[in-house]
Design a protein around this motif. Structure first.
Motif, PDB file in Angstrom:
ATOM      1  N   GLY A 193       0.812  -1.211   0.000  1.00  0.00           N
ATOM      2  CA  GLY A 193       0.000   0.000   0.000  1.00  0.00           C
ATOM      3  C   GLY A 193       0.844   1.258   0.000  1.00  0.00           C
ATOM      4  O   GLY A 193       0.556   2.218  -0.724  1.00  0.00           O
ATOM      5  N   VAL A 194       1.908   1.255   0.806  1.00  0.00           N
ATOM      6  CA  VAL A 194       2.805   2.415   0.868  1.00  0.00           C
ATOM      7  C   VAL A 194       3.485   2.630  -0.482  1.00  0.00           C
ATOM      8  O   VAL A 194       3.576   3.759  -0.985  1.00  0.00           O
ATOM      9  CB  VAL A 194       3.855   2.221   1.982  1.00  0.00           C
ATOM     10  CG1 VAL A 194       4.943   3.285   1.883  1.00  0.00           C
ATOM     11  CG2 VAL A 194       3.190   2.275   3.351  1.00  0.00           C
ATOM     12  N   GLN A 195       3.951   1.529  -1.088  1.00  0.00           N
ATOM     13  CA  GLN A 195       4.627   1.637  -2.384  1.00  0.00           C
ATOM     14  C   GLN A 195       3.669   2.123  -3.470  1.00  0.00           C
ATOM     15  O   GLN A 195       4.025   2.978  -4.292  1.00  0.00           O
ATOM     16  CB  GLN A 195       5.218   0.274  -2.769  1.00  0.00           C
ATOM     17  CG  GLN A 195       6.343  -0.178  -1.862  1.00  0.00           C
ATOM     18  CD  GLN A 195       6.737  -1.628  -2.093  1.00  0.00           C
ATOM     19  OE1 GLN A 195       6.234  -2.289  -2.998  1.00  0.00           O
ATOM     20  NE2 GLN A 195       7.630  -2.135  -1.257  1.00  0.00           N
ATOM     21  N   TYR A 196       2.445   1.587  -3.453  1.00  0.00           N
ATOM     22  CA  TYR A 196       1.464   1.988  -4.462  1.00  0.00           C
ATOM     23  C   TYR A 196       1.085   3.457  -4.291  1.00  0.00           C
ATOM     24  O   TYR A 196       0.990   4.209  -5.269  1.00  0.00           O
ATOM     25  CB  TYR A 196       0.222   1.111  -4.359  1.00  0.00           C
ATOM     26  CG  TYR A 196      -0.849   1.441  -5.378  1.00  0.00           C
ATOM     27  CD1 TYR A 196      -0.630   1.215  -6.733  1.00  0.00           C
ATOM     28  CD2 TYR A 196      -2.070   1.983  -4.987  1.00  0.00           C
ATOM     29  CE1 TYR A 196      -1.599   1.521  -7.674  1.00  0.00           C
ATOM     30  CE2 TYR A 196      -3.049   2.293  -5.923  1.00  0.00           C
ATOM     31  CZ  TYR A 196      -2.806   2.055  -7.263  1.00  0.00           C
ATOM     32  OH  TYR A 196      -3.767   2.366  -8.195  1.00  0.00           O
ATOM     33  N   GLU A 197       0.897   3.872  -3.045  1.00  0.00           N
ATOM     34  CA  GLU A 197       0.538   5.266  -2.784  1.00  0.00           C
ATOM     35  C   GLU A 197       1.630   6.207  -3.284  1.00  0.00           C
ATOM     36  O   GLU A 197       1.341   7.246  -3.888  1.00  0.00           O
ATOM     37  CB  GLU A 197       0.308   5.470  -1.286  1.00  0.00           C
ATOM     38  CG  GLU A 197      -0.120   6.880  -0.917  1.00  0.00           C
ATOM     39  CD  GLU A 197      -0.383   7.035   0.567  1.00  0.00           C
ATOM     40  OE1 GLU A 197       0.201   7.947   1.180  1.00  0.00           O
ATOM     41  OE2 GLU A 197      -1.174   6.233   1.107  1.00  0.00           O
ATOM     42  N   ALA A 198       2.890   5.841  -3.052  1.00  0.00           N
ATOM     43  CA  ALA A 198       3.998   6.690  -3.505  1.00  0.00           C
ATOM     44  C   ALA A 198       3.993   6.829  -5.028  1.00  0.00           C
ATOM     45  O   ALA A 198       4.206   7.924  -5.567  1.00  0.00           O
ATOM     46  CB  ALA A 198       5.323   6.102  -3.026  1.00  0.00           C
ATOM     47  N   LYS A 199       3.717   5.720  -5.731  1.00  0.00           N
ATOM     48  CA  LYS A 199       3.664   5.769  -7.198  1.00  0.00           C
ATOM     49  C   LYS A 199       2.508   6.637  -7.677  1.00  0.00           C
ATOM     50  O   LYS A 199       2.644   7.410  -8.628  1.00  0.00           O
ATOM     51  CB  LYS A 199       3.523   4.348  -7.757  1.00  0.00           C
ATOM     52  CG  LYS A 199       4.759   3.483  -7.597  1.00  0.00           C
ATOM     53  CD  LYS A 199       4.525   2.091  -8.172  1.00  0.00           C
ATOM     54  CE  LYS A 199       5.747   1.206  -8.003  1.00  0.00           C
ATOM     55  NZ  LYS A 199       5.504  -0.171  -8.519  1.00  0.00           N
ATOM     56  N   VAL A 200       1.356   6.505  -7.012  1.00  0.00           N
ATOM     57  CA  VAL A 200       0.187   7.288  -7.411  1.00  0.00           C
ATOM     58  C   VAL A 200       0.442   8.777  -7.200  1.00  0.00           C
ATOM     59  O   VAL A 200       0.125   9.602  -8.065  1.00  0.00           O
ATOM     60  CB  VAL A 200      -1.061   6.836  -6.621  1.00  0.00           C
ATOM     61  CG1 VAL A 200      -2.211   7.824  -6.822  1.00  0.00           C
ATOM     62  CG2 VAL A 200      -1.493   5.446  -7.062  1.00  0.00           C
ATOM     63  N   ILE A 201       1.023   9.128  -6.054  1.00  0.00           N
ATOM     64  CA  ILE A 201       1.285  10.542  -5.761  1.00  0.00           C
ATOM     65  C   ILE A 201       2.258  11.122  -6.781  1.00  0.00           C
ATOM     66  O   ILE A 201       2.068  12.242  -7.292  1.00  0.00           O
ATOM     67  CB  ILE A 201       1.836  10.704  -4.332  1.00  0.00           C
ATOM     68  CG1 ILE A 201       0.758  10.325  -3.310  1.00  0.00           C
ATOM     69  CG2 ILE A 201       2.315  12.129  -4.097  1.00  0.00           C
ATOM     70  CD1 ILE A 201      -0.505  11.145  -3.398  1.00  0.00           C
ATOM     71  N   GLU A 202       3.294  10.366  -7.109  1.00  0.00           N
ATOM     72  CA  GLU A 202       4.262  10.831  -8.107  1.00  0.00           C
ATOM     73  C   GLU A 202       3.575  11.051  -9.454  1.00  0.00           C
ATOM     74  O   GLU A 202       3.785  12.074 -10.121  1.00  0.00           O
ATOM     75  CB  GLU A 202       5.388   9.806  -8.252  1.00  0.00           C
ATOM     76  CG  GLU A 202       6.458  10.208  -9.257  1.00  0.00           C
ATOM     77  CD  GLU A 202       7.544   9.158  -9.400  1.00  0.00           C
ATOM     78  OE1 GLU A 202       8.394   9.313 -10.291  1.00  0.00           O
ATOM     79  OE2 GLU A 202       7.530   8.169  -8.628  1.00  0.00           O
ATOM     80  N   SER A 203       2.728  10.097  -9.843  1.00  0.00           N
ATOM     81  CA  SER A 203       2.011  10.207 -11.109  1.00  0.00           C
ATOM     82  C   SER A 203       1.009  11.357 -11.072  1.00  0.00           C
ATOM     83  O   SER A 203       0.872  12.115 -12.045  1.00  0.00           O
ATOM     84  CB  SER A 203       1.287   8.889 -11.404  1.00  0.00           C
ATOM     85  OG  SER A 203       0.441   9.006 -12.523  1.00  0.00           O
ATOM     86  N   TYR A 204       0.322  11.508  -9.944  1.00  0.00           N
ATOM     87  CA  TYR A 204      -0.698  12.554  -9.819  1.00  0.00           C
ATOM     88  C   TYR A 204      -0.063  13.939  -9.907  1.00  0.00           C
ATOM     89  O   TYR A 204      -0.596  14.847 -10.556  1.00  0.00           O
ATOM     90  CB  TYR A 204      -1.446  12.386  -8.495  1.00  0.00           C
ATOM     91  CG  TYR A 204      -2.806  13.053  -8.472  1.00  0.00           C
ATOM     92  CD1 TYR A 204      -3.927  12.388  -8.953  1.00  0.00           C
ATOM     93  CD2 TYR A 204      -2.965  14.340  -7.974  1.00  0.00           C
ATOM     94  CE1 TYR A 204      -5.174  12.985  -8.939  1.00  0.00           C
ATOM     95  CE2 TYR A 204      -4.206  14.953  -7.956  1.00  0.00           C
ATOM     96  CZ  TYR A 204      -5.307  14.270  -8.441  1.00  0.00           C
ATOM     97  OH  TYR A 204      -6.543  14.865  -8.440  1.00  0.00           O
ATOM     98  N   GLN A 205       1.087  14.095  -9.260  1.00  0.00           N
ATOM     99  CA  GLN A 205       1.801  15.373  -9.344  1.00  0.00           C
ATOM    100  C   GLN A 205       2.233  15.664 -10.779  1.00  0.00           C
ATOM    101  O   GLN A 205       2.122  16.802 -11.257  1.00  0.00           O
ATOM    102  CB  GLN A 205       3.039  15.347  -8.443  1.00  0.00           C
ATOM    103  CG  GLN A 205       2.763  15.579  -6.973  1.00  0.00           C
ATOM    104  CD  GLN A 205       4.055  15.704  -6.195  1.00  0.00           C
ATOM    105  OE1 GLN A 205       4.578  14.721  -5.680  1.00  0.00           O
ATOM    106  NE2 GLN A 205       4.578  16.911  -6.115  1.00  0.00           N
ATOM    107  N   ARG A 206       2.714  14.641 -11.456  1.00  0.00           N
ATOM    108  CA  ARG A 206       3.176  14.816 -12.835  1.00  0.00           C
ATOM    109  C   ARG A 206       2.018  15.199 -13.754  1.00  0.00           C
ATOM    110  O   ARG A 206       2.156  16.072 -14.618  1.00  0.00           O
ATOM    111  CB  ARG A 206       3.834  13.520 -13.310  1.00  0.00           C
ATOM    112  CG  ARG A 206       4.487  13.618 -14.682  1.00  0.00           C
ATOM    113  CD  ARG A 206       5.339  12.399 -14.980  1.00  0.00           C
ATOM    114  NE  ARG A 206       4.588  11.159 -14.891  1.00  0.00           N
ATOM    115  CZ  ARG A 206       4.764  10.240 -13.944  1.00  0.00           C
ATOM    116  NH1 ARG A 206       5.670  10.437 -12.992  1.00  0.00           N
ATOM    117  NH2 ARG A 206       4.053   9.132 -13.922  1.00  0.00           N
ATOM    118  N   ASP A 207       0.862  14.560 -13.545  1.00  0.00           N
ATOM    119  CA  ASP A 207      -0.300  14.839 -14.395  1.00  0.00           C
ATOM    120  C   ASP A 207      -0.939  16.194 -14.083  1.00  0.00           C
ATOM    121  O   ASP A 207      -1.717  16.714 -14.889  1.00  0.00           O
ATOM    122  CB  ASP A 207      -1.352  13.738 -14.231  1.00  0.00           C
ATOM    123  CG  ASP A 207      -0.877  12.399 -14.768  1.00  0.00           C
ATOM    124  OD1 ASP A 207       0.114  12.387 -15.528  1.00  0.00           O
ATOM    125  OD2 ASP A 207      -1.479  11.366 -14.411  1.00  0.00           O
TER     126      ASP A 207
END
Length: 482
Positions: free
Chosen positions: A24-38
């Protein structure tokens, strides 16, 4: 329990729970990185995600909201004794105490969608609905306006809206219960034994309490809603339930349903069935209610799936082929990597096609629904599926046979509970679907020895369905002799 229970009675956290935390922590980090980029054109502020929630971080969150930051990550919301930390707070137009804008919550969830509240397109577990609604209540206090909706982020293409204008079912009761626990008012608060207990740190403590009290939740299908309703009638123990007149109990349950107890879709015959099951529980002997027959086939295939629903990944199709006059042979269609899911499913269908005259057995609807999902996901030919699992399919679900024709002195009618009761033993002492997921993740991380353990466990599952089928035949023959 962590506030009012004896901490010495807690067991170690299950490895799968630890894995879910890490994933969950790893997935959240990926989502946040992607969300910031988008959304790079928008302002972003993280509220010290590594620090525990506190009054200081709540003040920092409020400052970010007052500053009109577009995206706030891991903000802290506090209202009285209530505290929440949504993954994201997202700014939207609309007046509030902050000015011309306000915020709505979004939480990131790793697990595959599978459950109980439906917005017309997707489903989310009711607990996640409660969580988003709770954030909405906190936001109403902090910004003077409740947002109309919150969101659950599954993937970029699956961001699910959660309405916040009406409390979901049982939400207020659950919050009141939690407040009582936190204040030390645990009187009357009792555990309900159910299928969710297996991964809980307190499972042994709760089970010991239930066994000592002979709590009615030990009877199959008496979950929390039914237990609360039966408690209103003074029915607390298995003996209490077994002593009821089925017709009288059914009438009283109908009366209580009109007062909001139980649940709308509760089967009309469940109260009477529960009385019978309570008596069987006390007798400690299973009962066959209706005749059970199986095809006299030259070949049988006992089929079982292993998958990781948190990753939407089926990694093993197992099949035990039993031919008259030959030793049973186990076949494993195993995914060495995540991208082999399609291939192993095609190999499974090829195997079924090589044995078109075999009777296929499985336990529960899970294999059927998972295969249907795989066909859709990978655009596979559905001919074999329809022949076996379609509307007029020939595959036999032993769980359906068990639940429609038998009853057991058990809390669960799962294949492991019943087969262990009948004397079947799994090779691994920690065998279970949750353990298999942990082993597979270890295998994918380079621990190649885990593969043998996974295959052995799955083979035992396949052999267990064969064992159960044969035991049901023995029980049927004994009933006929009597």
């Amino acid at each position: 329990m962590d506030f009012n229970g004896d901490l010495s009675l807690k067991v170690d956290v299950h490895p799968l729970v630890k894995l879910l935390w890490e994933s969950g922590v790893q997935y959240e980090a990926k989502v946040i990185e992607s969300y910031q980029r988008d959304h790079s054109e928008k302002s972003f502020r993280a509220i010290d995600p590594e620090k525990p929630a506190s009054e200081a971080l709540a003040k920092e969150t409020l400052k970010a909201m007052q500053d009109g930051i577009d995206i706030i990550y891991q903000g802290v919301l506090i209202s009285g004794n209530k505290l929440g930390r949504p993954d994201l707070l997202l700014k939207t137009p609309g007046s509030s105490s902050l000015g011309a804008h306000h915020y709505y919550p979004m939480d990131i969830k790793l697990t595959r969608i599978d459950a109980t509240w439906d917005d017309g397109n997707e489903k989310v577990p009711i607990e996640q609905f409660w969580q988003i609604y709770f954030y909405g209540e906190l936001l109403e206090h902090v910004q003077g306006k409740r947002p109309e909706k919150g969101y659950i982020y599954k993937t970029k293409s699956r961001i699910l809206p959660i309405p916040l204008y009406k409390a979901p079912k049982n939400y207020e009761w659950s919050v009141n219960q939690l407040e009582n626990y936190l204040q030390g008012n645990a009187f009357g608060a009792e555990p309900t034994i159910n299928s969710n207990c297996g991964l809980c740190d307190w499972k042994d403590s709760c089970r010991s309490w239930a066994d000592e009290k002979q709590d009615i939740s030990l009877v199959y299908y008496v979950g929390q809603a039914m237990k609360l309703g039966l408690n209103q009638l003074g029915i607390r123990s298995i003996e209490d339930l077994a002593a009821q007149d089925p017709d009288y109990l059914t009438r009283k349950v109908i009366e209580l349903k009109n007062q909001g107890f139980f649940w709308n879709a509760m089967p009309a015959d469940l109260p009477a069935k529960s009385v019978v099951r309570a008596k069987i529980h006390l007798s400690k002997k299973p009962v066959i209610h209706n005749p059970i027959t199986f095809p006299d086939a030259e070949k049988e295939i006992h089929y079982d799936i292993e998958d990781d629903p948190t990753q939407d990944f089926v990694y093993l199709h197992g099949a035990l082929l039993i031919e008259k006059g030959k030793e049973p042979k186990y076949y494993a269609f195993f995914a060495e990597h995540r991208d082999e899911e399609r291939t192993i499913t095609e190999h499974l269908f090829d195997f079924f096609n090589q044995h078109p005259d075999a009777t296929v057995y499985h336990y529960s609807d899970y294999e059927k629904t998972t295969l249907k999902r795989l066909i859709s996901k990978h655009q596979l030919d559905s001919t074999s599926y329809e022949r076996l699992f379609g509307k007029n399919g020939t595959a036999i679900d032993l769980y359906k046979i068990v639940t429609e024709n038998t009853d057991w002195p058990l809390t669960s009618y799962g294949v492991k509970a019943i087969c262990k009761f009948l004397g079947f033993q799994w090779d691994a002492s920690d065998a279970g679907g949750a353990a298999s997921i942990v082993w597979m993740n270890e295998y994918l991380s380079g621990h190649t020895s885990m593969k043998e353990k996974i295959l052995r466990y799955n083979e035992d599952d396949c052999r267990a369905t064969s064992f159960l089928k044969n035991e049901l035949i023995k029980m049927q023959n004994h009933t006929n002799d009597v």
